[in-house]
Scaffold this motif. Structure first.
Motif, PDB file in Angstrom:
ATOM      1  N   GLU A 249     -15.788  60.460 -43.750  1.00  0.00           N
ATOM      2  CA  GLU A 249     -15.583  59.912 -42.423  1.00  0.00           C
ATOM      3  C   GLU A 249     -16.576  60.482 -41.427  1.00  0.00           C
ATOM      4  N   GLU A 252     -19.398  58.265 -40.042  1.00  0.00           N
ATOM      5  CA  GLU A 252     -19.083  57.341 -38.956  1.00  0.00           C
ATOM      6  C   GLU A 252     -19.140  58.080 -37.617  1.00  0.00           C
ATOM      7  N   ASN A 255     -22.732  58.718 -36.764  1.00  0.00           N
ATOM      8  CA  ASN A 255     -23.434  57.497 -36.381  1.00  0.00           C
ATOM      9  C   ASN A 255     -23.043  57.052 -34.986  1.00  0.00           C
ATOM     10  N   SER A 256     -21.743  57.172 -34.678  1.00  0.00           N
ATOM     11  CA  SER A 256     -21.341  56.739 -33.341  1.00  0.00           C
ATOM     12  C   SER A 256     -21.949  57.694 -32.312  1.00  0.00           C
ATOM     13  N   ARG A 482     -13.848  54.868 -34.950  1.00  0.00           N
ATOM     14  CA  ARG A 482     -14.702  53.738 -34.582  1.00  0.00           C
ATOM     15  C   ARG A 482     -14.252  53.133 -33.261  1.00  0.00           C
ATOM     16  N   PRO A 486     -12.734  48.846 -38.498  1.00  0.00           N
ATOM     17  CA  PRO A 486     -13.663  48.848 -39.625  1.00  0.00           C
ATOM     18  C   PRO A 486     -13.516  47.511 -40.348  1.00  0.00           C
ATOM     19  N   GLN A 490     -16.265  47.927 -45.050  1.00  0.00           N
ATOM     20  CA  GLN A 490     -16.149  49.367 -44.746  1.00  0.00           C
ATOM     21  C   GLN A 490     -14.854  49.934 -45.301  1.00  0.00           C
TER      22      GLN A 490
END
Ligand code: PEP
Ligand code: MG
Length: 767
Positions: A249, A252, A255-256, A482, A486, A490
């Protein structure tokens, strides 16, 4: 004011630059500043209040109020309009200040003759350091430009407060607490378990602004561009080279974070700051302070988390504008103490030296917590007043299992810690040697011990503990990290990876259990007055069947050709369960029909309900025929049976799960399941406490799902208990009017040689 408000503010900034360049003392500078601001902003009064120790705001400089009030007028945080600005960290812009309910009259200032007031907080390092106020005797409406101008001036004042005399005053106030500042214990929430000892490193982002005002805005724009480029390159390198390789996880999250670093609105605001005459550093600082102020007023945990990422990026940018990122001279055993920090900030440290992370804010699902969990670092979050209670290099013991820390622990606490760590190391080797042993009680009753997981990183515990299965896989985290749902691909990827890591052992996937303490802002509006009883869990899934279908479809795809176990949380009536299962069947049939997709359906699908709502107990006769298994969520069941908010520390300990009432209710449920031959397990926290787990075996429970950290201790108990003796002992006690059977059960264990992990650290310290 001469000219437009904008001109006045620019002129004020120009004159402030001269004040800053001179060699005057901090007090003299403040005296000068209030004069300049009053003139340039056409205000009859300009005052600066500085926050002192003990949450006191002291009038430090004024133009227009009675000078004798300087260093005399003091307000509590939250008292009067100035106190309100400091408390809320928000500007107050009032044309008729005396009509405001928070107005507080101070005769020594001569204040009553002034009608309008504009006050802005002076913020630095995420903390309010004071308040800057202007006032006029007519009912003036201060414009947005004037408000913004005052905020920029407040950034300058924040620098003076932080760098000069006042910083020393702060330091002496801290030292005034005495070098032998006593040991203290602080309670927060346990986010990641583990026990650790080390020295406090206060994560106060070290950014200094060497120059507030730009000589040439074009140069500053170029500095900003260069720093941004450097920052992006360094971030890419940091995120790629960290210890966090492999799926999980945390990708994610990172990346965010990267996306935030490229946020256009944020960059635009910094550019505007430069256009108004600030250096790139000062403009970034202003945007950062503004972000923190906004963060304070936001209660939505998801948005707070995003804003804290943005603050992290702003600090990083300022470091690139200055001397760069890096932490020097840090101890080998770091206890990282922070108000909050972003995921990349954690990775800036040598994470192999971080023994634990403790935060004033944060939560189990905050980005940094997810990264720390993936790295196996113990975390305690939400400790009130943490930053005020810890000095750099203070020794700290972190008890992640029980969500508490000991600052400057006494010798006796340290001794207990050393003993506990030693005992734990010994126990760990005992537990490791038990791994190959069958889990049966002393009277040869087989018990199934399973683990609860919520992240890919948790899956390693399946083989390390030797558990039979993942009894509960909480699926919320990928949804919470997120900003939108997702998608199918994903979700499928995540569940496939979970199943791959389970290597054939069952994983009981629970469908999305959001709501209550786990809000999803893109789905919920936070308007539930009583979220634990509100629109949560399966209720959301049934009202948004598209979302539930997509999750179930992802599970079906991921479990192609394998066994799939699905359970639905918070079921309150039989019809809800049947509807949820129907959605699963529709999806399974769709897969059958579309076998051109090449995805084979699971070889077997087993469906279960979680029993968490008391009302379901009286519907078991109707429900059980529809179930392949039942899982008891004792955390929620206990909360609802005793009407206590499980997250409210004031009441959470008021009743005991070892009360005869809860145990009798559980025994009745087990009997019903036995009669219907439906396998039943319990996956709440009580399964992970050896004494409570023992009581569960005593009433007939034969399957438990627990936190991996508790596995060894619960297994040791299981191997040493005789369930026949225990059940006989407990039977009459279930009718007793006792508050709790804890003491009696402990006596039983002692008398019968049941191994209960010797006192937990928390018990030992508190005794
Ligand atoms: C429970 O309520 O006992 C449970 C296991 O679910 P959660 O703690 O995730 O609400
Ligand atoms: Mg629950």
């Amino acid at each position: 004011m001469d000219g437009s408000p904008n001109t006045g503010h620019r002129k004020a900034l120009r004159r402030l630059r001269q004040v800053m360049a001179g060699s005057a003392s901090a007090q003299e500078r403040l005296n000068e500043i209030v004069k300049i601001v009053a003139v340039e902003m056409a205000a009859e009064v300009c005052s600066i209040y500085v926050q002192r120790a003990g949450e006191i705001l002291e009038l430090f400089a004024t133009q227009g109020l009675n000078r004798d009030a300087v260093h005399v007028t003091r307000l509590q945080l939250g008292e009067g309009l100035v106190g309100t600005v400091a408390l809320t960290a928000e500007p107050l812009n009032l044309s008729d200040a005396q009509a405001h309910p928070d107005f507080s009259y101070r005769p020594e200032t001569g204040e009553e003759v002034f009608a309008s007031l504009l006050g802005v907080p002076i913020i630095r390092g995420g903390r309010v350091r004071g308040v800057l106020v202007i006032q006029n005797s007519d009912q003036r409406n201060y414009s947005d430009e004037e408000e913004e101008a005052l905020q920029i001036i407040a950034v300058v004042i924040a620098e003076i407060i932080a760098s000069g005399y006042f910083a020393n005053a702060d330091a002496s106030a801290r030292l005034g607490r005495g070098r032998s500042f006593p040991s203290s214990r602080h309670v927060g929430i346990s986010v990641n378990w583990g026990l650790a000892e080390g020295e406090a490193v206060l994560h106060t982002p070290n950014v200094s602004i060497r120059q507030m005002f730009a000589d040439d805005s074009a140069v500053e724009h170029e500095r900003l561009r260069k720093a941004m480029t450097e920052m992006h390159a360094a971030l890419d390198e940091l995120l790629a080279s960290s210890r966090l390789r492999g799926a999980g996880e945390h990708h994610e999250v990172l990346n965010s974070y990267r996306r935030f670093a490229r946020d256009r609105g944020w960059l635009r605001r910094i550019r505007e700051g430069i256009d108004s005459g600030l250096t790139a550093d000062a403009a970034a600082q202003q945007v950062r302070e503004d972000t923190v102020a906004r963060m304070r007023s936001i209660s939505d945990p998801y948005l707070r988390e995003r804003l804290s990422d943005l603050e992290d990026v702003a600090i990083r940018l300022m470091q690139h504008l200055g001397d760069g990122v890096g932490h020097q001279d840090l101890p080998d055993d770091i206890i990282l103490v922070a108000r909050n920090l972003g995921p990349a900030e954690l990775l800036d440290y040598d994470t192999s030296r971080i023994r634990a992370l403790v935060t004033e804010e944060g939560s189990a699902t905050s980005h940094v917590s997810i990264i720390a969990r993936a790295l196996g670092i113990p975390v305690v979050a939400k400790i009130d007043g943490l930053m005020k209670s810890v000095d750099p290099r203070d020794p700290i013991i972190v008890d992640g299992d029980n969500g508490q820390i000991f600052v400057r622990p006494t010798e006796s606490v340290r001794t207990i810690l050393t003993d506990t760590l030693k005992a734990r190391a010994q126990r760990r080797s005992v537990y490791a040697s038990m791994r190959g042993l069958k889990t049966v009680t002393r009277n040869a009753v087989p018990i199934s011990l399973n683990i609860n997981c919520g992240m890919l990183a948790d899956m390693q515990w399946l083989s390390e503990t030797g558990a039979d299965s993942v009894g509960l896989f909480r699926t919320e985290i990928p949804f919470m990290v997120r900003s939108t749902f997702p998608d199918l691909a994903q979700q499928t990827r995540i569940y496939s990876e979970v199943l791959a890591r389970a290597e054939g052992r069952p994983v009981h996937f629970r469908t999305l259990d959001i709501g209550g303490d786990k809000q999803l802002p893109y789905l919920q509006d936070g308007k539930d007055e009583n979220p634990a009883l509100g629109w949560r869990s399966i209720r959301v899934g049934l009202d948004r069947p598209g979302m539930l279908r997509q999750q179930l479809r992802a599970m079906l795809h991921a479990a192609s050709g394998q066994d799939l176990y699905v359970m639905f949380p918070m079921i309150a009536e039989v019809a809800e369960f049947k509807t949820a299962v129907n959605v699963l069947h529709i999806e399974r049939d769709r897969l059958d029909r579309r076998n051109e997709s090449g995805i084979a359906p699971p070889s077997n699908i087993r469906v279960g309900a979680m029993l968490e709502v008391p009302g379901l107990i009286w519907q078991l006769d109707a429900l059980l025929p529809h179930l392949d298994f039942l899982s008891i969520g004792s955390n929620d069941l206990f909360q609802f049976l005793f009407a206590i908010d499980r997250g409210n520390p004031r009441v959470a300990q008021r009743y005991d799960v070892l009360s005869p009432a809860l145990l009798s209710a559980l025994r009745d449920i087990l009997q019903k399941c036995d009669e219907a031959s439906v396998p039943v397990s319990l996956c709440g926290e009580m399964a992970g406490d050896p004494l409570e787990a023992m009581a569960l075996l005593g009433i007939g429970m034969r399957s438990l799902s627990l936190s991996p950290s508790a596995f060894g201790a619960v297994k040791a108990m299981t191997l040493t208990v005789d369930t026949v003796e225990l059940s006989a002992y407990m039977h009459p006690l279930l009718q007793a009017p006792d508050h709790s059977l804890r003491r009696k059960l402990r006596a039983f264990a002692l008398d019968h040689g049941v191994v209960l992990e010797t006192r937990r650290f928390v018990d030992a310290v508190l005794d």
